[in-house]
Motif scaffolding. Structure first.
Motif, PDB file in Angstrom:
ATOM      1  N   LYS A  79     -66.052  31.042 -47.388  1.00 27.53           N
ATOM      2  CA  LYS A  79     -65.051  30.863 -46.335  1.00 27.53           C
ATOM      3  C   LYS A  79     -63.736  30.427 -46.953  1.00 27.53           C
ATOM      4  N   ALA A  80     -62.645  30.793 -46.320  1.00 29.36           N
ATOM      5  CA  ALA A  80     -61.320  30.337 -46.750  1.00 29.36           C
ATOM      6  C   ALA A  80     -60.562  29.887 -45.508  1.00 29.36           C
ATOM      7  N   ASP A  81     -60.067  28.665 -45.523  1.00 33.19           N
ATOM      8  CA  ASP A  81     -59.269  28.181 -44.403  1.00 33.19           C
ATOM      9  C   ASP A  81     -58.229  27.168 -44.898  1.00 33.19           C
ATOM     10  N   VAL A  82     -57.370  26.738 -44.000  1.00 31.97           N
ATOM     11  CA  VAL A  82     -56.329  25.776 -44.379  1.00 31.97           C
ATOM     12  C   VAL A  82     -56.823  24.367 -44.091  1.00 31.97           C
ATOM     13  N   GLY A  83     -56.655  23.484 -45.058  1.00 32.24           N
ATOM     14  CA  GLY A  83     -57.059  22.089 -44.869  1.00 32.24           C
ATOM     15  C   GLY A  83     -56.247  21.202 -45.789  1.00 32.24           C
ATOM     16  N   LEU A  84     -56.820  20.066 -46.141  1.00 35.71           N
ATOM     17  CA  LEU A  84     -56.109  19.135 -47.014  1.00 35.71           C
ATOM     18  C   LEU A  84     -56.649  19.205 -48.432  1.00 35.71           C
ATOM     19  N   PHE A  85     -55.774  19.074 -49.389  1.00 31.46           N
ATOM     20  CA  PHE A  85     -56.144  19.186 -50.794  1.00 31.46           C
ATOM     21  C   PHE A  85     -57.110  18.063 -51.189  1.00 31.46           C
ATOM     22  N   GLY A  86     -58.230  18.454 -51.777  1.00 30.24           N
ATOM     23  CA  GLY A  86     -59.161  17.483 -52.341  1.00 30.24           C
ATOM     24  C   GLY A  86     -60.011  16.720 -51.352  1.00 30.24           C
ATOM     25  N   THR A  87     -59.876  17.011 -50.066  1.00 29.92           N
ATOM     26  CA  THR A  87     -60.710  16.300 -49.099  1.00 29.92           C
ATOM     27  C   THR A  87     -61.373  17.315 -48.177  1.00 29.92           C
ATOM     28  N   GLN A  88     -62.493  16.922 -47.622  1.00 30.41           N
ATOM     29  CA  GLN A  88     -63.156  17.801 -46.669  1.00 30.41           C
ATOM     30  C   GLN A  88     -62.817  17.318 -45.269  1.00 30.41           C
ATOM     31  N   GLY A  89     -62.425  18.251 -44.427  1.00 27.91           N
ATOM     32  CA  GLY A  89     -62.066  17.888 -43.058  1.00 27.91           C
ATOM     33  C   GLY A  89     -60.633  17.414 -42.954  1.00 27.91           C
ATOM     34  N   ILE A  90     -60.156  17.312 -41.752  1.00 23.99           N
ATOM     35  CA  ILE A  90     -58.785  16.875 -41.479  1.00 23.99           C
ATOM     36  C   ILE A  90     -58.850  15.457 -40.918  1.00 23.99           C
ATOM     37  N   PRO A  91     -58.150  14.505 -41.567  1.00 26.02           N
ATOM     38  CA  PRO A  91     -58.163  13.142 -41.023  1.00 26.02           C
ATOM     39  C   PRO A  91     -57.641  13.115 -39.583  1.00 26.02           C
ATOM     40  N   LEU A  92     -58.221  12.247 -38.802  1.00 23.33           N
ATOM     41  CA  LEU A  92     -57.870  12.149 -37.386  1.00 23.33           C
ATOM     42  C   LEU A  92     -56.366  11.977 -37.178  1.00 23.33           C
ATOM     43  N   ALA A  93     -55.735  11.201 -38.064  1.00 18.61           N
ATOM     44  CA  ALA A  93     -54.305  10.894 -37.908  1.00 18.61           C
ATOM     45  C   ALA A  93     -53.462  12.165 -37.891  1.00 18.61           C
ATOM     46  N   ILE A  94     -53.844  13.161 -38.679  1.00 14.18           N
ATOM     47  CA  ILE A  94     -53.063  14.400 -38.715  1.00 14.18           C
ATOM     48  C   ILE A  94     -53.314  15.219 -37.461  1.00 14.18           C
ATOM     49  N   GLY A  95     -54.559  15.213 -37.004  1.00 15.42           N
ATOM     50  CA  GLY A  95     -54.890  15.945 -35.781  1.00 15.42           C
ATOM     51  C   GLY A  95     -54.092  15.468 -34.576  1.00 15.42           C
ATOM     52  N   TYR A  96     -53.643  14.214 -34.629  1.00 18.99           N
ATOM     53  CA  TYR A  96     -52.876  13.658 -33.517  1.00 18.99           C
ATOM     54  C   TYR A  96     -51.397  14.026 -33.568  1.00 18.99           C
TER      55      TYR A  96
END
Lengths: 171, 84
Positions: A79-96
């Motif tokens: 799979k290839a998608d956009v996320g944050l470098f070196g971490t899995q998942g998007i921190p809640l703070a960014i989702g807000y």
């Protein structure tokens, strides 16, 4: 399939995906990408690649193309998608962030325009094939002609109208 | 506040980068705690700014500004709903 994601289910099974992950990381490193990778608990790999002109920093965190190589008994899913470098998942703070939906959509647009997702998936596929011996052994190419469910990855017997794994109707 | 909204080279939105620089954000986040009072005060500030903006916008620009703000709110709501 997720909204901003490309994926491919490959009928190849390797007992160790580390050589494929290392080759993928080397390939993008040589192209000037900043690269990070870590093995997942399932024996797969989560790789991030980023470059200044293609990805931006959001509240101090670098965004990246995330390449996931996940094994299952019969197939390997890339799979290839956009996320944050070196971490899995998007921190809640960014989702807000009110602008996050705009940003992720714009970055995915740039990834698609550069065909970076296709390039990543294509490279991993080639590497998987190169590491899969055709003879019986610890790795194998599983029936190239077999059909696989795009929803769960289970092998679908010839002529079956529904997936035996998840019940999805065959298209 | 006269900074560009988009990166002229990549076309990527830059407004998010200004959030961390806003004095209001810095002040509220200084102790890493967000209180009810701080949210209420900030909601009043946003309301006041929207009033000012509505009064300052020329009649021919107001529909575009209204559409941009509300469409952003729609996108945000859709994104959050999809995550539920």
């Amino acid at each position: 399939m997720a909204m901003f994601e490309s994926s491919k289910i490959l009928p190849i099974v390797l007992s160790d995906l580390t050589p494929v992950a290392n080759e993928t990381m080397d390939y993008f490193q040589k192209q000037g990408y900043e690269v990070a990778g870590e093995q997942t608990i399932t024996g797969g790999w989560a790789i991030s690649i980023t470059k200044g002109n293609l990805f931006k920093t959001v509240v101090g965190l670098k965004t990246a193309l995330k390449i996931s190589i996940e094994p299952s008994p019969m197939v390997t899913t890339v799979k290839a998608d956009v996320g944050l470098f070196g971490t899995q998942g998007i921190p809640l703070a960014i989702g807000y962030l009110v602008f996050w939906p705009v940003l992720i959509s714009q970055m995915w647009g740039m990834v698609r325009q550069a065909k970076l997702d296709d390039e990543a998936i294509g490279f991993v596929e080639a590497s998987l094939k190169a590491h899969a011996p055709h003879a019986e052994g610890q790795s194998s190419v599983v029936g190239e002609q077999a059909a696989y469910c795009p929803a769960c990855g289970a092998q679908i017997p010839q002529g079956a109208k529904f997936c035996p794994g998840c019940g999805a109707k065959r298209s | 506040m006269d900074k560009p909204w988009f990166d002229p080279k990549t076309g990527i939105l830059m407004l998010d980068e200004y959030v961390a620089e806003m004095p209001s954000f810095k002040k509220i986040m200084a102790d890493n705690v967000v209180t009810d009072d701080e949210i209420l005060t900030h909601a009043d500030r946003v309301t006041e700014l929207l009033h000012q903006l509505e009064g300052a916008l020329p009649a021919n620009v107001k529909p575009l500004a209204t559409e941009a703000i509300t469409e952003l709110a729609v996108l945000y709501a859709l994104h959050r709903l999809r995550e539920v």
